[in-house]
Design a protein around this motif. Sequence first.
Motif, short mmCIF file in Angstrom:
data_model
loop_
_atom_site.label_atom_id
_atom_site.label_comp_id
_atom_site.label_asym_id
_atom_site.label_seq_id
_atom_site.Cartn_x
_atom_site.Cartn_y
_atom_site.Cartn_z
N ASN A 232 -84.52 -9.28 20.62
CA ASN A 232 -83.56 -9.77 19.65
C ASN A 232 -82.63 -8.62 19.29
O ASN A 232 -83.07 -7.49 19.14
N LEU A 233 -81.38 -8.93 19.13
CA LEU A 233 -80.38 -7.91 18.85
C LEU A 233 -79.36 -8.48 17.89
O LEU A 233 -78.86 -9.59 18.08
N LEU A 234 -79.07 -7.74 16.86
CA LEU A 234 -78.02 -8.11 15.92
C LEU A 234 -76.92 -7.09 16.11
O LEU A 234 -77.15 -5.88 15.99
N ALA A 235 -75.73 -7.54 16.45
CA ALA A 235 -74.65 -6.61 16.73
C ALA A 235 -73.34 -7.10 16.13
O ALA A 235 -73.15 -8.29 15.93
N GLY A 236 -72.47 -6.17 15.86
CA GLY A 236 -71.15 -6.50 15.36
C GLY A 236 -70.10 -6.05 16.37
O GLY A 236 -70.32 -5.10 17.11
N VAL B 78 -71.54 -15.38 15.11
CA VAL B 78 -71.37 -15.70 13.71
C VAL B 78 -70.17 -14.91 13.18
O VAL B 78 -70.13 -13.70 13.28
N VAL B 79 -69.21 -15.64 12.65
CA VAL B 79 -68.00 -15.01 12.14
C VAL B 79 -67.78 -15.50 10.71
O VAL B 79 -67.88 -16.68 10.43
N LEU C 99 -77.91 -25.15 11.46
CA LEU C 99 -77.33 -23.80 11.54
C LEU C 99 -76.71 -23.52 12.90
O LEU C 99 -75.57 -23.04 12.99
N VAL C 100 -77.45 -23.80 13.96
CA VAL C 100 -76.96 -23.50 15.31
C VAL C 100 -75.76 -24.38 15.66
O VAL C 100 -74.80 -23.92 16.27
N SER C 101 -75.79 -25.64 15.25
CA SER C 101 -74.65 -26.53 15.52
C SER C 101 -73.38 -26.02 14.85
O SER C 101 -72.30 -26.02 15.45
N LYS C 102 -73.51 -25.57 13.61
CA LYS C 102 -72.34 -25.04 12.89
C LYS C 102 -71.79 -23.79 13.58
O LYS C 102 -70.58 -23.62 13.70
N VAL C 103 -72.69 -22.93 14.03
CA VAL C 103 -72.26 -21.71 14.73
C VAL C 103 -71.58 -22.08 16.05
O VAL C 103 -70.53 -21.54 16.39
N PRO D 194 -65.26 -22.22 20.16
CA PRO D 194 -63.91 -22.26 20.74
C PRO D 194 -62.93 -21.33 20.03
O PRO D 194 -62.19 -20.59 20.68
N SER D 195 -62.94 -21.31 18.72
CA SER D 195 -62.01 -20.44 18.01
C SER D 195 -62.39 -18.98 18.16
O SER D 195 -61.53 -18.11 18.23
N ILE D 196 -63.69 -18.69 18.24
CA ILE D 196 -64.12 -17.31 18.43
C ILE D 196 -63.62 -16.80 19.77
O ILE D 196 -63.05 -15.71 19.86
#
Length: 190
Positions: A10-14, A40-41, A152-156, A161-163
Amino acid sequence: KIALKNVCMNLLAGSTFDYLGKLVNDENIMGGFASRILYVVSKNKEVVTQEWRNGGDANKELRDEYREALVHDLGQINELVGPMTADREFGEAWEAWYPEFERKRRAIDSEKAQSILARMNTNVLKVSMLLCAAEGDDRQMKIRHWERALDLVSKVQMEAPSIFRESRAAAAGSGMATTGGIKDFLINQI
């Protein structure tokens, strides 16, 4: 010598959008890299008011309390061993959702959009496991974990597309406009 078995990385990155555009290009989308990431934005433009603090002693008691709680939780996580299971309701919800989701995903005209959604099932299951582990150490996922994870995953995923558009992941001209179908697709899923 170090041996790792059954590792779940698992990795959390910005990242900035410009750099994300270089990382998540057409090749990585079609190659499976892009679908393994939850993007996640925060689009919140509100400025958060902060309090100026002099020195390191401000809220020391509260910070120590958080530190102790974090060390305690990490100790419990370290001891959490064994398979995750799901109760009957969780299994029934997954069995009702997955075949229909997969049928609709495969029917999307864009292979890029299909690729981005390819790991949604896995991502929802992983988030369900995290939610379950966050509540305790019984390792049995319940319907509430499934429902919350799917939400949560559906919202992300709806933001994908916009990301990609904002990160110019399809600057080569092929365009991520085809992933606009993801949002419409997921809206119909929720």
